[in-house]
Design a protein around this motif. Structure first.
Motif, mmCIF file in Angstrom:
data_model
loop_
_atom_site.group_PDB
_atom_site.id
_atom_site.type_symbol
_atom_site.label_atom_id
_atom_site.label_comp_id
_atom_site.label_asym_id
_atom_site.label_seq_id
_atom_site.Cartn_x
_atom_site.Cartn_y
_atom_site.Cartn_z
ATOM 1 N N ALA A 267 0.835 -1.206 0.000
ATOM 2 C CA ALA A 267 0.000 0.000 0.000
ATOM 3 C C ALA A 267 0.871 1.257 0.000
ATOM 4 O O ALA A 267 0.571 2.240 -0.703
ATOM 5 C CB ALA A 267 -0.922 -0.004 1.219
ATOM 6 N N TYR A 268 1.935 1.228 0.762
ATOM 7 C CA TYR A 268 2.874 2.353 0.836
ATOM 8 C C TYR A 268 3.567 2.561 -0.505
ATOM 9 O O TYR A 268 3.657 3.688 -1.017
ATOM 10 C CB TYR A 268 3.877 2.045 1.941
ATOM 11 C CG TYR A 268 4.957 3.078 2.153
ATOM 12 C CD1 TYR A 268 4.681 4.439 2.152
ATOM 13 C CD2 TYR A 268 6.271 2.678 2.390
ATOM 14 C CE1 TYR A 268 5.685 5.374 2.377
ATOM 15 C CE2 TYR A 268 7.270 3.602 2.613
ATOM 16 C CZ TYR A 268 6.981 4.947 2.604
ATOM 17 O OH TYR A 268 7.965 5.862 2.825
ATOM 18 N N LEU A 269 4.040 1.493 -1.103
ATOM 19 C CA LEU A 269 4.709 1.578 -2.404
ATOM 20 C C LEU A 269 3.781 2.130 -3.483
ATOM 21 O O LEU A 269 4.211 2.903 -4.348
ATOM 22 C CB LEU A 269 5.235 0.207 -2.814
ATOM 23 C CG LEU A 269 6.387 -0.356 -1.979
ATOM 24 C CD1 LEU A 269 6.579 -1.831 -2.285
ATOM 25 C CD2 LEU A 269 7.670 0.421 -2.234
ATOM 26 N N ASP A 270 2.529 1.727 -3.427
ATOM 27 C CA ASP A 270 1.546 2.225 -4.409
ATOM 28 C C ASP A 270 1.415 3.741 -4.319
ATOM 29 O O ASP A 270 1.331 4.434 -5.344
ATOM 30 C CB ASP A 270 0.183 1.568 -4.180
ATOM 31 C CG ASP A 270 0.131 0.138 -4.686
ATOM 32 O OD1 ASP A 270 1.037 -0.260 -5.436
ATOM 33 O OD2 ASP A 270 -0.819 -0.582 -4.316
ATOM 34 N N ARG A 271 1.403 4.272 -3.107
ATOM 35 C CA ARG A 271 1.248 5.727 -2.948
ATOM 36 C C ARG A 271 2.527 6.476 -3.324
ATOM 37 O O ARG A 271 2.467 7.579 -3.866
ATOM 38 C CB ARG A 271 0.833 6.058 -1.516
ATOM 39 C CG ARG A 271 -0.559 5.601 -1.172
ATOM 40 C CD ARG A 271 -1.572 6.021 -2.231
ATOM 41 N NE ARG A 271 -2.116 7.351 -2.020
ATOM 42 C CZ ARG A 271 -2.690 8.088 -2.968
ATOM 43 N NH1 ARG A 271 -2.717 7.657 -4.226
ATOM 44 N NH2 ARG A 271 -3.191 9.282 -2.683
ATOM 45 N N ILE A 272 3.679 5.872 -3.059
ATOM 46 C CA ILE A 272 4.928 6.484 -3.520
ATOM 47 C C ILE A 272 4.935 6.552 -5.044
ATOM 48 O O ILE A 272 5.300 7.566 -5.643
ATOM 49 C CB ILE A 272 6.147 5.706 -2.999
ATOM 50 C CG1 ILE A 272 6.295 5.911 -1.494
ATOM 51 C CG2 ILE A 272 7.424 6.149 -3.726
ATOM 52 C CD1 ILE A 272 7.425 5.121 -0.884
ATOM 53 N N ASP A 273 4.516 5.475 -5.668
ATOM 54 C CA ASP A 273 4.436 5.441 -7.130
ATOM 55 C C ASP A 273 3.460 6.498 -7.645
ATOM 56 O O ASP A 273 3.755 7.206 -8.622
ATOM 57 C CB ASP A 273 4.011 4.043 -7.592
ATOM 58 C CG ASP A 273 4.047 3.904 -9.100
ATOM 59 O OD1 ASP A 273 5.087 4.205 -9.713
ATOM 60 O OD2 ASP A 273 3.020 3.498 -9.678
ATOM 61 N N ASP A 274 2.323 6.629 -6.978
ATOM 62 C CA ASP A 274 1.337 7.654 -7.366
ATOM 63 C C ASP A 274 1.948 9.053 -7.268
ATOM 64 O O ASP A 274 1.713 9.909 -8.128
ATOM 65 C CB ASP A 274 0.105 7.581 -6.454
ATOM 66 C CG ASP A 274 -0.723 6.328 -6.673
ATOM 67 O OD1 ASP A 274 -0.594 5.704 -7.745
ATOM 68 O OD2 ASP A 274 -1.493 5.974 -5.764
ATOM 69 N N CYS A 275 2.722 9.268 -6.216
ATOM 70 C CA CYS A 275 3.332 10.581 -5.987
ATOM 71 C C CYS A 275 4.324 10.921 -7.101
ATOM 72 O O CYS A 275 4.246 11.983 -7.724
ATOM 73 C CB CYS A 275 4.035 10.577 -4.627
ATOM 74 S SG CYS A 275 4.734 12.170 -4.140
ATOM 75 N N VAL A 276 5.246 10.009 -7.374
ATOM 76 C CA VAL A 276 6.295 10.282 -8.358
ATOM 77 C C VAL A 276 5.717 10.311 -9.780
ATOM 78 O O VAL A 276 6.205 11.061 -10.630
ATOM 79 C CB VAL A 276 7.431 9.250 -8.235
ATOM 80 C CG1 VAL A 276 8.526 9.528 -9.266
ATOM 81 C CG2 VAL A 276 8.025 9.277 -6.827
ATOM 82 N N ALA A 277 4.676 9.527 -10.033
ATOM 83 C CA ALA A 277 4.056 9.529 -11.358
ATOM 84 C C ALA A 277 3.475 10.893 -11.716
ATOM 85 O O ALA A 277 3.304 11.212 -12.902
ATOM 86 C CB ALA A 277 2.960 8.461 -11.425
ATOM 87 N N LEU A 278 3.183 11.702 -10.692
ATOM 88 C CA LEU A 278 2.661 13.047 -10.939
ATOM 89 C C LEU A 278 3.754 14.032 -11.356
ATOM 90 O O LEU A 278 3.447 15.119 -11.857
ATOM 91 C CB LEU A 278 1.967 13.580 -9.680
ATOM 92 C CG LEU A 278 0.648 12.904 -9.304
ATOM 93 C CD1 LEU A 278 0.229 13.307 -7.894
ATOM 94 C CD2 LEU A 278 -0.442 13.271 -10.306
ATOM 95 N N LEU A 279 5.022 13.669 -11.153
ATOM 96 C CA LEU A 279 6.116 14.593 -11.441
ATOM 97 C C LEU A 279 6.218 14.959 -12.925
ATOM 98 O O LEU A 279 6.254 16.156 -13.259
ATOM 99 C CB LEU A 279 7.425 14.003 -10.919
ATOM 100 C CG LEU A 279 8.690 14.851 -11.078
ATOM 101 C CD1 LEU A 279 8.532 16.211 -10.400
ATOM 102 C CD2 LEU A 279 9.893 14.104 -10.498
#
Length: 234
Positions: free
Chosen positions: A17-29
């Motif tokens: 779940a944590y990794l998914d949100r990190i991925d979501d965050c960086v994907a917005l960059l």
């Protein structure tokens, strides 16, 4: 179901779940930089990144608490790999949190520095953002496999391909960083080349953080025969 199995499953589930949100965050960059260049909804995306980064902070606090609050009876015999590597694992999760934090910092710095987006150095930085998003997606699979290997005594996880992919993408980021900085100072038409240098270095630091996480995995896995990080060992 035994307590130790429950602990391992909770660690895996919360990590994913944590990794998914990190991925979501960086994907917005990359999207944020595109919106900045097109004078789109950049501020809204910056706010979205900040919100996701805050979620990541909460999730990592839950993960570190899960590990530190667990006694031998909670971790159990099935999770001796976690018990043995507890300190290194806590450091690893804290370093993982830097990925989301640094992503937020980059978009905030762009908003403050207001670089001209219509020049080659900005295009190089946009490409760096794409590579970093790709690195983060691969990192999610690598870390999930790594934690699965630690949480299951009989597990065998082969992470070499993902680690090699991250290293190759980080090398591409190095080249793009160098191109951005060299062009910023070589092109006399570009105002404030130091701005591009600063932003390119910030992006490079994010890529380096992701690669450093794979190095940490390699160090921990060197003592765990069930986790393979070198292609020659698989």
């Amino acid at each position: 179901m035994s307590t130790d199995a429950n602990f391992g499953e909770r660690l895996e589930t919360q990590t994913v779940a944590y990794l998914d949100r990190i991925d979501d965050c960086v994907a917005l960059l990359p999207r944020a930089l595109d919106e900045y260049a097109s004078e789109g909804a950049y501020d809204e995306t910056v706010d979205e990144i900040a919100a996701v980064e805050s979620e990541c902070d909460e999730l990592v606090r839950g993960l570190t608490a899960l590990i530190t609050d667990a006694g031998p009876d909670d971790i159990g015999l099935l999770n001796t790999r976690i018990n043995f590597n507890e300190s290194a694992l806590l450091d690893f999760y804290n370093e993982l949190d830097v990925v989301a934090n640094h992503t937020e910092r980059i978009v905030q710095e762009v908003a403050m520095m207001r670089p001209d987006a219509g020049v080659e150095p900005f295009a190089d930085m946009r490409e760096m953002a794409t590579r970093i998003a790709e690195m983060t997606a691969v990192l999610g699979d690598v870390v999930a496999g790594f934690v699965r290997g630690l949480a299951r005594a009989d597990a065998t996880e082969t992470l070499a391909e993902g680690i090699d992919s991250i290293r190759a993408l980080e090398s591409e980021c190095d080249d793009l960083r160098n191109d951005a900085i060299e062009t910023a100072f070589a092109d006399g038409a570009i105002d404030q080349p130091l701005v591009y240098r600063e932003l390119a270095i910030l992006l490079d630091e994010l890529a380096n953080t992701i690669e450093d996480l794979t190095d940490r995995i390699v160090v921990i896995a060197s003592k765990e025969p069930g986790i393979v990080t070198d292609a020659d060992e698989s």
